[in-house]
Scaffold this motif. Sequence first.
Motif, mmCIF file in Angstrom:
data_model
loop_
_atom_site.group_PDB
_atom_site.id
_atom_site.type_symbol
_atom_site.label_atom_id
_atom_site.label_comp_id
_atom_site.label_asym_id
_atom_site.label_seq_id
_atom_site.Cartn_x
_atom_site.Cartn_y
_atom_site.Cartn_z
ATOM 1 N N GLN A 1 0.842 -1.207 0.000
ATOM 2 C CA GLN A 1 0.000 0.000 0.000
ATOM 3 C C GLN A 1 0.870 1.247 0.000
ATOM 4 O OE1 GLN A 1 -2.940 0.023 3.094
ATOM 5 N NE2 GLN A 1 -3.762 -1.955 2.513
ATOM 6 N N GLN A 2 1.949 1.199 0.812
ATOM 7 C CA GLN A 2 2.829 2.359 0.875
ATOM 8 C C GLN A 2 3.436 2.641 -0.503
ATOM 9 O OE1 GLN A 2 6.863 2.179 2.378
ATOM 10 N NE2 GLN A 2 6.277 3.581 4.031
ATOM 11 N N ARG A 3 3.814 1.569 -1.210
ATOM 12 C CA ARG A 3 4.430 1.767 -2.521
ATOM 13 C C ARG A 3 3.413 2.254 -3.555
ATOM 14 N NH1 ARG A 3 7.622 -3.446 -3.664
ATOM 15 N NH2 ARG A 3 6.513 -4.291 -1.873
ATOM 16 N N VAL A 4 2.155 1.822 -3.428
ATOM 17 C CA VAL A 4 1.116 2.354 -4.318
ATOM 18 C C VAL A 4 0.963 3.854 -4.063
ATOM 19 C CG1 VAL A 4 -1.334 2.325 -4.913
ATOM 20 C CG2 VAL A 4 -0.139 0.174 -4.494
ATOM 21 N N ALA A 5 0.958 4.233 -2.774
ATOM 22 C CA ALA A 5 0.804 5.645 -2.419
ATOM 23 C C ALA A 5 1.944 6.472 -3.008
ATOM 24 C CB ALA A 5 0.766 5.802 -0.899
ATOM 25 N N ILE A 6 3.151 5.895 -3.038
ATOM 26 C CA ILE A 6 4.295 6.612 -3.611
ATOM 27 C C ILE A 6 4.178 6.661 -5.132
ATOM 28 C CG2 ILE A 6 6.802 6.541 -3.918
ATOM 29 C CD1 ILE A 6 6.829 5.294 -1.024
ATOM 30 N N ALA A 7 3.829 5.516 -5.745
ATOM 31 C CA ALA A 7 3.680 5.471 -7.203
ATOM 32 C C ALA A 7 2.606 6.444 -7.669
ATOM 33 C CB ALA A 7 3.338 4.051 -7.653
ATOM 34 N N ARG A 8 1.526 6.568 -6.860
ATOM 35 C CA ARG A 8 0.404 7.432 -7.217
ATOM 36 C C ARG A 8 0.847 8.894 -7.343
ATOM 37 N NH1 ARG A 8 -4.819 7.739 -3.284
ATOM 38 N NH2 ARG A 8 -3.357 8.812 -1.941
ATOM 39 N N VAL A 9 1.829 9.307 -6.540
ATOM 40 C CA VAL A 9 2.277 10.702 -6.651
ATOM 41 C C VAL A 9 3.472 10.848 -7.583
ATOM 42 C CG1 VAL A 9 1.268 11.537 -4.526
ATOM 43 C CG2 VAL A 9 3.549 10.573 -4.468
ATOM 44 N N VAL A 10 4.392 9.864 -7.610
ATOM 45 C CA VAL A 10 5.580 10.072 -8.448
ATOM 46 C C VAL A 10 5.228 9.972 -9.931
ATOM 47 C CG1 VAL A 10 7.175 9.282 -6.671
ATOM 48 C CG2 VAL A 10 6.412 7.681 -8.422
ATOM 49 N N VAL A 11 4.127 9.318 -10.274
ATOM 50 C CA VAL A 11 3.715 9.226 -11.671
ATOM 51 C C VAL A 11 3.433 10.629 -12.226
ATOM 52 C CG1 VAL A 11 1.227 8.962 -11.337
ATOM 53 C CG2 VAL A 11 2.330 7.820 -13.251
ATOM 54 N N LEU A 12 3.136 11.577 -11.342
ATOM 55 C CA LEU A 12 2.852 12.950 -11.763
ATOM 56 C C LEU A 12 4.112 13.808 -11.796
ATOM 57 C CD1 LEU A 12 -0.386 13.461 -9.635
ATOM 58 C CD2 LEU A 12 -0.252 13.021 -12.082
ATOM 59 N N GLN A 13 5.253 13.193 -11.477
ATOM 60 C CA GLN A 13 6.535 13.895 -11.455
ATOM 61 C C GLN A 13 6.471 15.207 -10.672
ATOM 62 O OE1 GLN A 13 6.907 13.930 -15.767
ATOM 63 N NE2 GLN A 13 8.385 12.272 -15.634
ATOM 64 N N PRO A 14 6.172 15.119 -9.388
ATOM 65 C CA PRO A 14 6.111 16.343 -8.581
ATOM 66 C C PRO A 14 7.522 16.859 -8.306
ATOM 67 C CG PRO A 14 5.875 14.424 -7.168
ATOM 68 C CD PRO A 14 5.958 13.903 -8.583
ATOM 69 N N ARG A 15 7.630 18.143 -7.978
ATOM 70 C CA ARG A 15 8.939 18.708 -7.637
ATOM 71 C C ARG A 15 9.355 18.252 -6.252
ATOM 72 N NH1 ARG A 15 12.466 19.652 -9.793
ATOM 73 N NH2 ARG A 15 13.209 21.744 -9.380
ATOM 74 N N VAL A 16 8.343 18.085 -5.370
ATOM 75 C CA VAL A 16 8.640 17.740 -3.981
ATOM 76 C C VAL A 16 7.697 16.639 -3.516
ATOM 77 C CG1 VAL A 16 8.856 18.627 -1.631
ATOM 78 C CG2 VAL A 16 9.265 20.156 -3.553
ATOM 79 N N LEU A 17 8.261 15.695 -2.789
ATOM 80 C CA LEU A 17 7.469 14.632 -2.186
ATOM 81 C C LEU A 17 7.284 14.991 -0.709
ATOM 82 C CD1 LEU A 17 6.485 11.926 -3.324
ATOM 83 C CD2 LEU A 17 8.569 10.873 -2.441
ATOM 84 N N LEU A 18 6.025 14.974 -0.234
ATOM 85 C CA LEU A 18 5.770 15.242 1.178
ATOM 86 C C LEU A 18 5.274 13.958 1.820
ATOM 87 C CD1 LEU A 18 3.790 18.618 0.802
ATOM 88 C CD2 LEU A 18 6.238 18.339 1.191
ATOM 89 N N LEU A 19 5.995 13.466 2.813
ATOM 90 C CA LEU A 19 5.605 12.199 3.436
ATOM 91 C C LEU A 19 5.261 12.427 4.900
ATOM 92 C CD1 LEU A 19 8.579 11.451 1.686
ATOM 93 C CD2 LEU A 19 7.255 9.353 1.673
ATOM 94 N N ASP A 20 4.034 12.081 5.272
ATOM 95 C CA ASP A 20 3.565 12.305 6.638
ATOM 96 C C ASP A 20 3.566 10.983 7.401
ATOM 97 O OD1 ASP A 20 2.472 13.202 8.938
ATOM 98 O OD2 ASP A 20 0.472 13.624 8.120
ATOM 99 N N GLU A 21 4.584 10.777 8.192
ATOM 100 C CA GLU A 21 4.729 9.547 8.992
ATOM 101 C C GLU A 21 4.338 8.301 8.198
ATOM 102 O OE1 GLU A 21 4.636 9.558 12.871
ATOM 103 O OE2 GLU A 21 4.557 11.728 13.186
ATOM 104 N N PRO A 22 5.031 8.015 7.100
ATOM 105 C CA PRO A 22 4.569 6.936 6.219
ATOM 106 C C PRO A 22 4.793 5.542 6.789
ATOM 107 C CG PRO A 22 6.625 7.825 5.408
ATOM 108 C CD PRO A 22 6.230 8.672 6.575
ATOM 109 N N PHE A 23 5.452 5.436 7.941
ATOM 110 C CA PHE A 23 5.708 4.100 8.482
ATOM 111 C C PHE A 23 4.804 3.763 9.655
ATOM 112 C CE2 PHE A 23 9.606 5.507 6.478
ATOM 113 C CZ PHE A 23 9.782 4.486 5.563
#
Lengths: 362, 301
Positions: free
Chosen positions: A153-175
């Motif tokens: 699920q965590q990797r889907v959440a990351i793929a869901r945003v990186v597919v849009l090629q954002p300038r910055v990734l914001l991660l809120d306590e992802p673990f």
Amino acid sequence: MPGSASVTTGGDSASPIVFIREIIKRYGANTVLDRCSLAAHEGEILTLLGPSGCGKTTLLRCIAGFIQPDGGAISIDGADMAQMPVNRRPVGVVFQSYALFPHLTVAGNVGYGLRMRGVAKSDIAQRVKAALASVSLSGLDDRYPAQLSGGQQQRVAIARVVVLQPRVLLLDEPFNALDAKLRGSMQVELRHLIKQLGLTALFVTHDQEEAMTLSDRIAVMRAGRIEQLDRPDAIYDRPTTAYVADFIGASNTWYSRVDGGLVRLPDGQTVSTTHSGDVKVMVRPHNLVLHRASSERAGSWSGKLVFRRHVGAMMEYEVQLPDGQAIRAVGLHGDQPVEPSPSESVTLAVRNPAACMVFPAA
Amino acid sequence: MTPTALHGPFIDRLLSGRGIWPAVPAIIVLAIVAVIPFMVLLSLGFSDVVSSRGVIISQEFSLRHLKAALSDSLYWTTFRRSIGLAVTTTLLCMLLGFPVAYLYLIGGKWTRRIILVLTIAPILTSGIVRTYAWIVILGGRGVINTTLMQLGLIDQPVRIINTHWAVLIGMVQIHLPIMILPLIAVMTRHDTRLDEASANLGATRLGTLRHVILPLATPGLGTGAALVFTLSYTTFVVPQLLGGGNYLNAATMVFEQVVYALEWNKGAVTAVILMATCLIGLIGIAALTNLATRWTRAGRS
């Protein structure tokens, strides 16, 4: 104290991607962000670390645009974000428990942002495939989030945003949503993934180990401002305030007085300091060495061993001083010719007096 | 003999209150108030009774009343009207109810409280009282006509009461809360971080509404639709009072057959047809809800 005083750039001279200047956020009488300033550079993983209520998540939500700050400015890539609506900001958020759309498949989740941007269907399929491959989730396209493990699920959440090629990734306590056993390996994996994708990431956590594992730099937050911003080893070895020293890693603390620029340690050694008057002295457990009182190296600083345990290759000791204070020391297993046993008398010494931390007594 | 030998597993279960036993009182009540009358209804509608001076001489199974009903064009028009009214009411309640639920979702503490009060308060007042209130509003000397005349927009009262429109207005108002409550239940459970994620991924407010909130509220819409359809299809009070006795739907038809015409067999057959068609309608709504859920769920990457 001015808001910018505590911000150091960590020696990086590149212009920042995320620039936050004197952000203020209040909820009623409660000031959550108190003229907080921060700059994150291209390609770095910067962690906002602090106890709950220190404002770290609020700061992240201000950057994403979920909440409007009451003052100050945020710019990303040189563009001011004040008037920028949430859906136009060049940031990708990975939420605490991922916030995957339960009604969409993995492919539907990852393709969601592209669909909202009106990307052609054939392009979407292709880019979703590539994004899933980049997080090693190929073949899970048709699963629903409920059918995935926490790590997936965590990797889907990351793929869901990186597919849009954002300038910055914001991660809120992802673990937070992962079990302890999985966390360690996922932390290393996430760091590799972010580096491999060449992303800039701001990462919120209250877990210092997590911060140490993942970060290029750590911003230790306290009561709505950044107390210290530096590389993980510098934060650990050279904390600028007693708060940071206390929050990062374990410490033994006692109070003393400066005499002629020197602080006398309980074992008789001295540390030089620029402070004067009453000071707080902190020393890491691994900077203390412990001897059995009967051995010839016995010194003047003694107490009674009340507890000891193995932690992997390490030995952890708790020594009770005659005045009742408990001192923690850590050594390598096998360092002692004969392991002292509980209730035995032991003496303590500081290995490296220069590594003792001296702060003005509050 | 030991007590355990006396107590079989059956007695143990009974005494420990497990299994179906706790539900027994409710089952008995249901049997008395629902199943037995239904059996009586069936026997009335599907039998030929020959009686003399109140004494049943013979009774045998017969489809005579059903055949008579199905060949009567009044039945067909009445049921068509009933189904049309119920479907229109259901659709209008969905259309009007969903925005209220959306407002509840995005609203603050006070918006939510006000919506809850406005939704629940009408349910706590009697349907008859609320229907009479509509007579006051819609009547020839009612609030609407008086206002329109005072504004000089019309010369004489417009006929609203005792029309199809009066019945429809009343039906929607009476049943709207029944649609809103299950939707609010869904919205209360709705994870607003999904909306934030949607916005962060580039969706507009409308996009989030269409692609996240609506799909996740579909089961609530289905539940609300099933409730509103059942109630509005079988309702008696609103068509009777706002239709002025000349608006015939299935329920008022049963009432007339039994109370005025004293044709118990006819009334029983009408009631059975009403129940059967209502069940078919519910199955249809369930199927549509499933379809809508699957449609909105389609990954469509």
